[in-house]
Design an enzyme around this catalytic site. Sequence first.
Site, mmCIF file in Angstrom:
data_model
loop_
_atom_site.group_PDB
_atom_site.id
_atom_site.type_symbol
_atom_site.label_atom_id
_atom_site.label_comp_id
_atom_site.label_asym_id
_atom_site.label_seq_id
_atom_site.Cartn_x
_atom_site.Cartn_y
_atom_site.Cartn_z
ATOM 1 C CB ALA A 28 4.692 0.644 -3.754
ATOM 2 N N PRO B 206 3.636 -2.021 -9.842
ATOM 3 C CG PRO B 206 4.980 -1.535 -8.019
ATOM 4 C CD PRO B 206 4.599 -1.027 -9.365
ATOM 5 C CG ASN B 207 2.335 -5.372 -5.349
ATOM 6 O OD1 ASN B 207 2.680 -6.556 -5.393
ATOM 7 N ND2 ASN B 207 3.069 -4.445 -4.769
ATOM 8 C CD GLU C 112 1.257 10.629 -8.999
ATOM 9 O OE1 GLU C 112 2.119 11.467 -9.362
ATOM 10 O OE2 GLU C 112 1.153 10.231 -7.833
ATOM 11 N NE ARG D 247 -2.091 -4.237 -3.285
ATOM 12 C CZ ARG D 247 -1.633 -3.112 -3.786
ATOM 13 N NH1 ARG D 247 -1.951 -2.752 -5.009
ATOM 14 N NH2 ARG D 247 -0.844 -2.334 -3.064
ATOM 15 C CG HIS E 74 -2.439 7.192 -6.836
ATOM 16 N ND1 HIS E 74 -1.435 6.268 -6.873
ATOM 17 C CD2 HIS E 74 -1.843 8.399 -7.019
ATOM 18 C CE1 HIS E 74 -0.280 6.881 -7.062
ATOM 19 N NE2 HIS E 74 -0.488 8.170 -7.170
ATOM 20 N NE ARG F 65 -3.909 3.295 1.232
ATOM 21 C CZ ARG F 65 -3.449 2.335 0.447
ATOM 22 N NH1 ARG F 65 -3.352 2.568 -0.862
ATOM 23 N NH2 ARG F 65 -3.091 1.170 0.934
ATOM 24 C CG ASN G 42 -1.994 3.103 -10.154
ATOM 25 O OD1 ASN G 42 -1.088 3.249 -9.331
ATOM 26 N ND2 ASN G 42 -3.175 2.576 -9.835
ATOM 27 C CE1 TYR H 284 -4.425 -0.009 -3.308
ATOM 28 C CE2 TYR H 284 -4.354 -1.928 -1.872
ATOM 29 C CZ TYR H 284 -3.800 -0.751 -2.316
ATOM 30 O OH TYR H 284 -2.625 -0.300 -1.769
#
Lengths: 146, 146, 146, 146, 146, 146, 146, 146, 146, 146, 146, 146
Positions: free
Chosen positions: C76, C9-10, C97, C17, C99, C106, C73, C22
């Site tokens: 969230a 998502p996103n 995985e 964004r 990111h 964070r 990735n 990012y």
Amino acid sequence: MRVAVLNGPNLNLLGKREPSVYGRETLADIERRLRSLAETFGVTLTFSQHNGEGELIEAIHALRGCCDGALLNAGAYTHSSLAIRDALVGVEVPFVEVHLTNIFSREPERRHSMLAPAALGVVCGFGADSYELALRGLVARVVPRG
Amino acid sequence: MRVAVLNGPNLNLLGKREPSVYGRETLADIERRLRSLAETFGVTLTFSQHNGEGELIEAIHALRGCCDGALLNAGAYTHSSLAIRDALVGVEVPFVEVHLTNIFSREPERRHSMLAPAALGVVCGFGADSYELALRGLVARVVPRG
Amino acid sequence: MRVAVLNGPNLNLLGKREPSVYGRETLADIERRLRSLAETFGVTLTFSQHNGEGELIEAIHALRGCCDGALLNAGAYTHSSLAIRDALVGVEVPFVEVHLTNIFSREPERRHSMLAPAALGVVCGFGADSYELALRGLVARVVPRG
Amino acid sequence: MRVAVLNGPNLNLLGKREPSVYGRETLADIERRLRSLAETFGVTLTFSQHNGEGELIEAIHALRGCCDGALLNAGAYTHSSLAIRDALVGVEVPFVEVHLTNIFSREPERRHSMLAPAALGVVCGFGADSYELALRGLVARVVPRG
Amino acid sequence: MRVAVLNGPNLNLLGKREPSVYGRETLADIERRLRSLAETFGVTLTFSQHNGEGELIEAIHALRGCCDGALLNAGAYTHSSLAIRDALVGVEVPFVEVHLTNIFSREPERRHSMLAPAALGVVCGFGADSYELALRGLVARVVPRG
Amino acid sequence: MRVAVLNGPNLNLLGKREPSVYGRETLADIERRLRSLAETFGVTLTFSQHNGEGELIEAIHALRGCCDGALLNAGAYTHSSLAIRDALVGVEVPFVEVHLTNIFSREPERRHSMLAPAALGVVCGFGADSYELALRGLVARVVPRG
Amino acid sequence: MRVAVLNGPNLNLLGKREPSVYGRETLADIERRLRSLAETFGVTLTFSQHNGEGELIEAIHALRGCCDGALLNAGAYTHSSLAIRDALVGVEVPFVEVHLTNIFSREPERRHSMLAPAALGVVCGFGADSYELALRGLVARVVPRG
Amino acid sequence: MRVAVLNGPNLNLLGKREPSVYGRETLADIERRLRSLAETFGVTLTFSQHNGEGELIEAIHALRGCCDGALLNAGAYTHSSLAIRDALVGVEVPFVEVHLTNIFSREPERRHSMLAPAALGVVCGFGADSYELALRGLVARVVPRG
Amino acid sequence: MRVAVLNGPNLNLLGKREPSVYGRETLADIERRLRSLAETFGVTLTFSQHNGEGELIEAIHALRGCCDGALLNAGAYTHSSLAIRDALVGVEVPFVEVHLTNIFSREPERRHSMLAPAALGVVCGFGADSYELALRGLVARVVPRG
Amino acid sequence: MRVAVLNGPNLNLLGKREPSVYGRETLADIERRLRSLAETFGVTLTFSQHNGEGELIEAIHALRGCCDGALLNAGAYTHSSLAIRDALVGVEVPFVEVHLTNIFSREPERRHSMLAPAALGVVCGFGADSYELALRGLVARVVPRG
Amino acid sequence: MRVAVLNGPNLNLLGKREPSVYGRETLADIERRLRSLAETFGVTLTFSQHNGEGELIEAIHALRGCCDGALLNAGAYTHSSLAIRDALVGVEVPFVEVHLTNIFSREPERRHSMLAPAALGVVCGFGADSYELALRGLVARVVPRG
Amino acid sequence: MRVAVLNGPNLNLLGKREPSVYGRETLADIERRLRSLAETFGVTLTFSQHNGEGELIEAIHALRGCCDGALLNAGAYTHSSLAIRDALVGVEVPFVEVHLTNIFSREPERRHSMLAPAALGVVCGFGADSYELALRGLVARVVPRG
């Protein structure tokens, strides 16, 4: 096939104890129903109730080599007794955990079962029917579908 | 009597997915078995599977006024989805929570159910038999013994 | 060797964004870079992005038997989705995985990964380079050094 | 560009220590591989291993003003040493955290890193390849793509 | 000024769903009231409802550059969805969190909001009036008092 | 009266390490200031710094019977080292815990002291002045006001 | 330079209250000592004690613009009062937190300070001397060494 | 049979350190007693003490292939050192965890052992006798009863 | 209709206290605005501020039978005062909890309200507008739409 | 010297119960071994096993004034029974806690002992040898080395 | 014998405040009853109520040397006020904690008492009778049975 | 009126067991005192003690329909036994929880009562007088003041 049905503390009060929670059927009613269902499966049933943790443990010990499966409603001991779980694992008898009520919709102290990790399965929330469903489930698992 | 059987994420993989954990029966096998049992009860069955939380919610919405009870295996959403519980409560359809495995003997993140507090009862650990037991339990509770 | 790159998502907002967090590269930029690297390895790449948890699950299902590894990735959903982890384990495709940011520096809710226990490895904190490193790592593990 | 590779407690046992977990490559093998990769980047490499927390801290102090980046596999100190994180922040050298194994799929006490919040990025789970990927990531971040 | 009103899962059931908790007004009633208030402010309103998390995320993405503020009643996703918060932060649209009920006097799982830290403000407990108050608050904050 | 001043890991970097947090005075500056104050009290001072936990422990052992009190800034070991506390209690030397910064306004992992329960008192937040205040406090407590 | 010394609940009992814990000096003794030290610094001192949280808050409000720093021994309010911290931050007067006893060697409920995150520094464990050290520390920080 | 006896931080103070807790026997007394018992078993003993975690780790490394079992009293490192546990597991030497005191009747921070999960067994609370019992236990387990 | 507006500790500092957080409007400004809005509703307003918990409790007691609703901004007491909640419940006056800031985006200790479970609703994050919205909400709930 | 050896729930199953965990020796074997060792010390031994908590408590009560020490393996009651600890403290008989297995390397619910804080010492992990070591330890502590 | 009866916040509302919880007797009724009982014991009674924490503290201070015992119903301050406990300990007056309701059957935030650890005893759940029982208990303990 | 007095584990040791904690009166002394008080109220008393949880449960079962109220000192079972609480609720006999000591000033494991939520009231801390006060309270509540 031989199945033992073991009931824990306070279940002797069934029918009189908080009927809005536990219903009006007595333990004798449940035993009667269950014997009748067991018969249709050719299952020999023993049925007992124990208020003491030690007595329940000794009733479990007596199953070793003498029965093929068990239904256990350990009442309030469900939530705390590692000793009962140890007994169950020690005698190597597959068992189904049964509850009259849906323990997950009750007080927080009833939402965790110390016994469930060692059980074949769990049936709860169907009142006296929980025992019948558990017996069906036990029979199906121990004598699997041909 | 009309009963809906709803299945959540990943259950379409059944039979192929981790067979040592979930068994070799497919969802179609379970549907077939369940339809056969439903028939003996005179129950009309709908059966569906949904990978999305929103889709499962909408499938639940569609039950409102159209069915008398439901079986729900919400898969991994069981442990976290308040939105699914809200949907179930919102449509006022009694339901039984079903799991193939005994979720209480698995990883900690699977031992808590967000849905169970709103369920009639819970059946878990009997593989595909869990669905049959749950259907029996649902029918017995919604149409109680005369 | 076939590798799927799945984005959660996103990630379609990338570049616009919160660029201070990012970066300014878009998902298309990352795809381009990655295709170019994949080519040097003789790897066939599929690349997609999904905002819905259910859609991501179905994209994972589609990998079964059709690809040799994946980069994921999950945005969230990384921190909460047991259903996505179940899908990944269910299709038996090794994955890495990925990111963009160092999730461990964070907010607390981003420091735990629900997916990582099922992953081959984790790469995070290198911006778009994280994907390239993850692809190199995946290729090296799936086709180990002769 | 000068890069230091620092290894923490027990990594001198590599190759012999729990090979099913950590693999059969020794630290010398990793050093050899890494030097060869560093050469292709024109990177000067120092490589060391320390079993004591204090010694590792002093090795980090020695980097101040003498190197442009570091790879750090702090072994079991990763999970508890605030003093090592303070040293890293104190000398102002960007570093990448490296692990041979995927620490997130291991025992709970290994799933949290005290160092990661101060790292540029994290690479874990690729065995000896983790070091190579980390070096690539470090070089790319410290000397960003023109 | 353009304002989007976004509603999450189960809000389509409003009026029928647990009326003792959520009241008898439907979502259409709320929309009507809100449009009438918006008119007095010269505000253009869009109004939508989404049961899926992914769909809600995409509805939020669509706001980027197209609206000046939003009201969001994310229903049960309020309490768990980091992905929705990321979407809201990603599109840079100021929003007010709205709830029909006072979520702080309900079950523990409803007392925490994952979204609130990114909101302009929160209004809850006034039934359908919560939306009107939130709209007033949003307009006043985005177009501050001269 | 003989007083030992012991400094833990990373304090050798003082003046250069994060000056916005720890200030620009070096450990040598602090030693100079403290010696000058000690002289006015007729106190003999020893002053040392140790990066290793074991070395700090051995420096504490050396105090047994050789000094009348100590100031200890154990740096990051403050928050975790039971071994250092055991050493301090074992040698029976009264000590004051000192910190340059106000550890209670920093990251959560710095807000707890493993050593403080065994200390005479604590002084923190006054930069290099913390040492002077601690020395005054120690002298006043060990040689109480006539 | 004007400094206010504020004392919280039960400190009026000093000298009589648990002398084995708090010593035999009274608050008047402490005031006398502190005035004498303040004089040597050219500091004007106000000194007060308040048993009520509201009164202590109002005493803090009165400092705004009227004093250059404060010493605060908030007694048992130290451990719980966010309102007192808000008052201190609100009046923008730098303050030092003071305790007679070493609060870190006492009962668990005394080991956490709600106020310390807003303080310049903390001095505790030196009995009445804590106040003198705190005054020295405050003066040194507010009028730094030339 | 070769057995190593390893002692951790502060045990060199034994006899002088808090004798009411740890007794009046010195480490040399314990060594003497243990050598005498070892002789009766035909066991060759090495005996050492280390204040640093790194030194203890290296002493453990040195056991690899050179001894058949170990007794370890890791002192305060017992409760926190994953690195020491890693070393013990890495060298594949069976060991018994020993404590002079009953750590379970002491402060909470001493009641958890990081090492015990990897130990053969644990003996604590018998003062210097703990070592003798541990040696007997180790010998019996490594050379089991014929 | 009679409405009381009660303000807790430190709100008398409004306008001067951390203006970047709380804005530049004073409590008198808020009172003025609110009186003007109240007039349009035919509402009689009382407005007060109290720094002491006991005084706030007594101000609440005075509302019994004398007013139809209240707005309460209890400041820092919001997060801890059961006594204030008891007072509110005891006098049987419906109230709305108001905050200038969005308490959910601030420090953890401000994210929980002890009072909210007893409130009609909550409005926060709109600065001085929060009071106006709360008044509108209160009036609408206490005199519901005909 | 008279020593009682008390065994708790399920220990009567020893030899048959999970032999991979608890070994193949029966409780009778352990009794035999222990009597033989006791004889060499001139110790009179009583030996019993009890499945009920109440029965174990009464067996402990019977020790008062009749024995000089006890060995206790309370099985699963170890982890939860405050009543057994109270009985032990009440009869003033020094006891050693014994376990066949290393309870610290087992499931989390077995890693805490409710009894240990009242014990002289603890011996675990040596199988049946644990009892012999515990007897030696008890004798040495109760009749200390001349 | 002189006994003080101290009542905390909101107890002035007794009789009117939530009568289904607290009963219909007023504080004046309780005082009347208690004076009559005190007379039979030859006890001189003072009786007061305080809404502020500071005022309650000062009322406690006034007891020092002037009374032989106290009954304290601190209302909601019971659960949080360390300052009140400090006052009670400081004045060295034995006291009994009293509650009208059984605080252990109410909301979680009322189930813990900050004061009870310093009390002679606790009586709760008997409504106004709780005070009478507490007075009897206090008198019996302070003037023990001859 | 018929009242049962039930005593749990270890209370048979009273007078001999830790007299500094529990006093020197025996259970027979308490029974004598209580019978004498009961007589003055025209109350018929039964008095018993049970060390087993199951026996205590059965003693409670026997009360059903045979007594009007009970005093219960369940000793250590107080803190853990849900089964005893279930028995008490099941027989529908109002009861008062009694303790000799103030359980709130003892070890943490004694500060929580599993039974209290079902009790009429609680009396603790008055030694043997606790029973007398509890009897008075029970009589007053069950036969309320005319």
